[in-house]
Design a protein around this motif. Structure first.
Motif, PDB file in Angstrom:
ATOM      1  N   LEU A   6       0.833  -1.195   0.000  1.00 14.43           N
ATOM      2  CA  LEU A   6       0.000   0.000   0.000  1.00 14.43           C
ATOM      3  C   LEU A   6       0.874   1.253   0.000  1.00 14.43           C
ATOM      4  O   LEU A   6       1.890   1.313   0.696  1.00 14.43           O
ATOM      5  N   THR A   7       0.476   2.241  -0.766  1.00 14.73           N
ATOM      6  CA  THR A   7       1.181   3.520  -0.753  1.00 14.73           C
ATOM      7  C   THR A   7       1.043   4.157   0.622  1.00 14.73           C
ATOM      8  O   THR A   7      -0.071   4.315   1.134  1.00 14.73           O
ATOM      9  N   GLY A   8       2.149   4.492   1.242  1.00 14.96           N
ATOM     10  CA  GLY A   8       2.134   5.107   2.568  1.00 14.96           C
ATOM     11  C   GLY A   8       2.210   4.127   3.709  1.00 14.96           C
ATOM     12  O   GLY A   8       2.273   4.540   4.876  1.00 14.96           O
ATOM     13  N   PHE A   9       2.222   2.817   3.401  1.00 19.62           N
ATOM     14  CA  PHE A   9       2.265   1.815   4.462  1.00 19.62           C
ATOM     15  C   PHE A   9       3.600   1.891   5.200  1.00 19.62           C
ATOM     16  O   PHE A   9       4.686   1.855   4.601  1.00 19.62           O
ATOM     17  N   GLY A  10       3.543   2.009   6.526  1.00 15.06           N
ATOM     18  CA  GLY A  10       4.754   2.062   7.340  1.00 15.06           C
ATOM     19  C   GLY A  10       5.437   3.415   7.366  1.00 15.06           C
ATOM     20  O   GLY A  10       6.451   3.570   8.051  1.00 15.06           O
ATOM     21  N   VAL A  11       4.887   4.399   6.674  1.00 12.84           N
ATOM     22  CA  VAL A  11       5.503   5.735   6.644  1.00 12.84           C
ATOM     23  C   VAL A  11       5.286   6.430   7.988  1.00 12.84           C
ATOM     24  O   VAL A  11       4.187   6.388   8.549  1.00 12.84           O
ATOM     25  N   GLU A  12       6.330   7.065   8.495  1.00 13.38           N
ATOM     26  CA  GLU A  12       6.245   7.846   9.727  1.00 13.38           C
ATOM     27  C   GLU A  12       6.576   9.301   9.440  1.00 13.38           C
ATOM     28  O   GLU A  12       7.510   9.594   8.685  1.00 13.38           O
ATOM     29  N   LEU A  13       5.798  10.213  10.013  1.00 16.44           N
ATOM     30  CA  LEU A  13       6.057  11.646   9.863  1.00 16.44           C
ATOM     31  C   LEU A  13       6.061  12.303  11.231  1.00 16.44           C
ATOM     32  O   LEU A  13       5.198  12.033  12.067  1.00 16.44           O
ATOM     33  N   ARG A  14       7.030  13.172  11.458  1.00 16.86           N
ATOM     34  CA  ARG A  14       7.103  13.931  12.702  1.00 16.86           C
ATOM     35  C   ARG A  14       6.353  15.259  12.583  1.00 16.86           C
ATOM     36  O   ARG A  14       5.961  15.846  13.598  1.00 16.86           O
ATOM     37  N   GLU A  15       6.196  15.731  11.369  1.00 19.87           N
ATOM     38  CA  GLU A  15       5.409  16.924  11.105  1.00 19.87           C
ATOM     39  C   GLU A  15       4.863  16.841   9.686  1.00 19.87           C
ATOM     40  O   GLU A  15       5.401  16.116   8.842  1.00 19.87           O
ATOM     41  N   ILE A  16       3.774  17.553   9.453  1.00 17.60           N
ATOM     42  CA  ILE A  16       3.158  17.569   8.125  1.00 17.60           C
ATOM     43  C   ILE A  16       3.265  18.986   7.585  1.00 17.60           C
ATOM     44  O   ILE A  16       2.791  19.936   8.214  1.00 17.60           O
ATOM     45  N   LYS A  17       3.899  19.118   6.456  1.00 19.46           N
ATOM     46  CA  LYS A  17       4.095  20.434   5.857  1.00 19.46           C
ATOM     47  C   LYS A  17       3.053  20.656   4.755  1.00 19.46           C
ATOM     48  O   LYS A  17       2.814  19.783   3.938  1.00 19.46           O
ATOM     49  N   TYR A  18       2.470  21.842   4.757  1.00 17.07           N
ATOM     50  CA  TYR A  18       1.472  22.202   3.758  1.00 17.07           C
ATOM     51  C   TYR A  18       1.985  23.349   2.898  1.00 17.07           C
ATOM     52  O   TYR A  18       2.688  24.236   3.391  1.00 17.07           O
ATOM     53  N   LYS A  19       1.614  23.316   1.640  1.00 18.55           N
ATOM     54  CA  LYS A  19       2.097  24.339   0.701  1.00 18.55           C
ATOM     55  C   LYS A  19       1.528  25.714   1.032  1.00 18.55           C
ATOM     56  O   LYS A  19       2.225  26.721   0.951  1.00 18.55           O
ATOM     57  N   ASP A  20       0.246  25.762   1.361  1.00 23.37           N
ATOM     58  CA  ASP A  20      -0.435  27.022   1.653  1.00 23.37           C
ATOM     59  C   ASP A  20      -1.692  26.717   2.461  1.00 23.37           C
ATOM     60  O   ASP A  20      -1.930  25.571   2.856  1.00 23.37           O
ATOM     61  N   ASN A  21      -2.482  27.738   2.691  1.00 23.37           N
ATOM     62  CA  ASN A  21      -3.691  27.569   3.497  1.00 23.37           C
ATOM     63  C   ASN A  21      -4.707  26.638   2.837  1.00 23.37           C
ATOM     64  O   ASN A  21      -5.404  25.874   3.533  1.00 23.37           O
ATOM     65  N   ILE A  22      -4.798  26.698   1.526  1.00 24.80           N
ATOM     66  CA  ILE A  22      -5.731  25.823   0.807  1.00 24.80           C
ATOM     67  C   ILE A  22      -5.301  24.367   0.963  1.00 24.80           C
ATOM     68  O   ILE A  22      -6.134  23.473   1.167  1.00 24.80           O
ATOM     69  N   ASP A  23      -4.013  24.137   0.883  1.00 21.74           N
ATOM     70  CA  ASP A  23      -3.483  22.779   1.035  1.00 21.74           C
ATOM     71  C   ASP A  23      -3.769  22.249   2.440  1.00 21.74           C
ATOM     72  O   ASP A  23      -4.043  21.063   2.620  1.00 21.74           O
ATOM     73  N   TRP A  24      -3.694  23.142   3.439  1.00 17.81           N
ATOM     74  CA  TRP A  24      -4.035  22.747   4.814  1.00 17.81           C
ATOM     75  C   TRP A  24      -5.530  22.509   4.955  1.00 17.81           C
ATOM     76  O   TRP A  24      -5.959  21.575   5.639  1.00 17.81           O
ATOM     77  N   LEU A  25      -6.323  23.333   4.274  1.00 18.87           N
ATOM     78  CA  LEU A  25      -7.776  23.252   4.412  1.00 18.87           C
ATOM     79  C   LEU A  25      -8.343  21.969   3.837  1.00 18.87           C
ATOM     80  O   LEU A  25      -9.230  21.351   4.442  1.00 18.87           O
ATOM     81  N   ILE A  26      -7.829  21.533   2.697  1.00 19.83           N
ATOM     82  CA  ILE A  26      -8.416  20.358   2.053  1.00 19.83           C
ATOM     83  C   ILE A  26      -7.337  19.502   1.403  1.00 19.83           C
ATOM     84  O   ILE A  26      -6.421  20.027   0.763  1.00 19.83           O
ATOM     85  N   GLN A  27      -7.437  18.198   1.614  1.00 20.86           N
ATOM     86  CA  GLN A  27      -6.514  17.226   1.033  1.00 20.86           C
ATOM     87  C   GLN A  27      -7.320  16.127   0.348  1.00 20.86           C
ATOM     88  O   GLN A  27      -8.393  15.732   0.823  1.00 20.86           O
ATOM     89  N   PHE A  28      -6.796  15.625  -0.761  1.00 15.82           N
ATOM     90  CA  PHE A  28      -7.451  14.540  -1.486  1.00 15.82           C
ATOM     91  C   PHE A  28      -6.547  13.311  -1.468  1.00 15.82           C
ATOM     92  O   PHE A  28      -5.336  13.401  -1.685  1.00 15.82           O
TER      93      PHE A  28
END
Length: 427
Positions: A6-28
């Motif tokens: 699966l895409t993303g299986f086992g992935v760990e993130l310490r922080e999530i970075k967003y490009k801009d406010n729209i990117d933070w507001l909605i993700q697909f």
């Protein structure tokens, strides 16, 4: 497809970075990948998206105040969810990732529509009983809990979300569901209903209960209900839960059943009051809601019968991983100081509905806020089937009586009908 592919299986993130406010507001997110990871989660989402759409169609068809009630449930839901994600004392759950995520990957789109599915459906069915105003909010609260029960019990088992491990307010569980989750649904729905009808009387002249007073007056009612629904629900925790749980150490199961008893007594007392019996016809659009509520219960009963929770994985935001010794405190309404771990401790946690077995036992590292958790098998599938089956039977009896053995028609009357009824009363 094996979980490890699966895409993303086992992935760990310490922080999530967003490009801009729209990117933070909605993700697909990719639906095919999500289906392979959590098929029951996508089915559940589809059921709620359908329910949100059908309740909207029903509200528009009924007219009057019903569309405003539907809108108020949406606004109320947004207020509740946004506050929960931003207030540390109640930020204690994390949804799995859905095709459309809002507010920094915290809010799945279908959760917004959960509120009309619960509260609009409950409000409409209870309205058929034509209860006194003092009893109606409590009946709506009880009905909302009845709709929520199979969802809460089954969905968490299939990792549709995860809970904070050591938060004392959700420590007492029922099939891994905090007893306070049921308390929350009862009190918040009751508060919402109270404010929706009370605020309606603040604006303009008195009219038939479900007649609209006009755009701006209804809009003020929606805003008032949306903003006061949550504080009112929180206040209802003070008379029972906080003194009994925080000061006397009484289990949350007991405080919930005390609340349930109180709500039931009030609602039943209201139902015993004398009023004209005038059974209403169940129309086409009522049948739409009836068939939907059947599908709601059938979905979660089906999950318990055929679902495989151990085959599902949730890749996304969960309780942050960190030091087992870092403690944070929170003060209750009665001044009691409660303690909980700031992070999920990998060496000492008690959430049996998830594990890390699909990762070969490898646990997330300290600092991770985005990681993969694996479902666990039913310890006793038959017990889940028995519990959800009993809830479905209870729901059948309750909704059958709501729709087919009710006291009065809740149809929105035209101005002509109101004048005619007034003349008849005066004659």
């Amino acid at each position: 497809m094996a979980a490890k592919n699966l895409t993303g299986f086992g992935v760990e993130l310490r922080e999530i970075k967003y490009k801009d406010n729209i990117d933070w507001l909605i993700q697909f997110n990719n639906c095919e990948n999500l289906w392979e990871a959590q098929p029951t989660f996508l089915i559940s989402q589809a059921v709620y998206l359908l329910g949100g759409f059908l309740t909207l169609i029903h509200a528009l068809r009924k007219g009057g105040r019903w569309p405003w009630l539907w809108l108020a449930t949406i606004c109320h839901g947004l207020v509740v969810e946004i506050i929960c994600y931003n207030l540390p004392d109640v930020d204690n759950f994390w949804h799995s990732q859905a095709p459309i995520m809002l507010f920094g990957n915290r809010l799945p789109l279908h959760i917004i529509l959960l509120y009309p599915v619960f509260i609009y459906q409950a409000s409409y069915t209870v309205s058929k009983l034509q209860l006194p105003g003092w009893a109606e909010p409590f009946a709506v609260g009880l009905t909302t809990v009845l709709i929520d029960l199979p969802y809460d019990i089954v969905a968490v088992k299939f990792l549709h979300w995860t809970w904070h491990d050591t938060d004392p307010n959700i420590a007492d569980r029922h099939y891994w569901v905090p007893w306070n989750s049921y308390y929350f649904h009862a009190t918040f729905a009751a508060s919402f209903t109270f404010w929706f009808h009370l605020s309606y009387n603040f604006f303009g002249s008195k009219v038939e209960k479900w007649q609209s007073k006009g755009f701006f007056k209804e809009l003020r009612t929606v805003l008032m209900t949306s903003l006061l629904g949550m504080p009112g629900g929180v206040l209802l925790f003070i008379p029972l839960y906080h003194p009994l749980h925080d000061l006397l150490g009484i289990h949350s199961e007991v405080t919930f059943f005390m609340l349930l008893t109180l709500f039931l007594v009030i609602a039943w007392s209201g139902d015993r009051t004398q009023r004209d019996r005038n059974p209403s016809r169940v129309g086409v659009f009522d049948w739409m809601l009836i068939l939907y509520i059947i599908s709601h219960y059938a979905t979660y009963l089906g999950f318990t019968i055929w679902g495989q929770p151990e085959a599902e994985v949730s890749m996304g935001m969960h309780e942050p991983i960190g030091s087992c010794s870092q403690i944070v405190t929170q003060k209750t309404a009665f001044g009691t100081v409660l303690r909980k771990r700031k992070y999920l401790c990998m060496n000492d946690y008690h959430e049996d509905y998830f594990s890390f077995s699909c990762l070969g036992g490898k646990k997330p590292s300290n600092g991770a806020i985005w990681y993969t958790v694996c479902g666990t098998p039913f310890r006793n599938r038959n017990e889940y089937i028995a519990v959800i089956g009993t809830i479905c039977f209870l729901a059948f009896v309750v909704f059958y009586n709501f729709y087919f053995r009710n006291y009065a028609d809740n149809k929105v009357k035209s101005a002509k009908d109101v004048k005619k009824a007034t003349k008849q009363k005066l004659a």
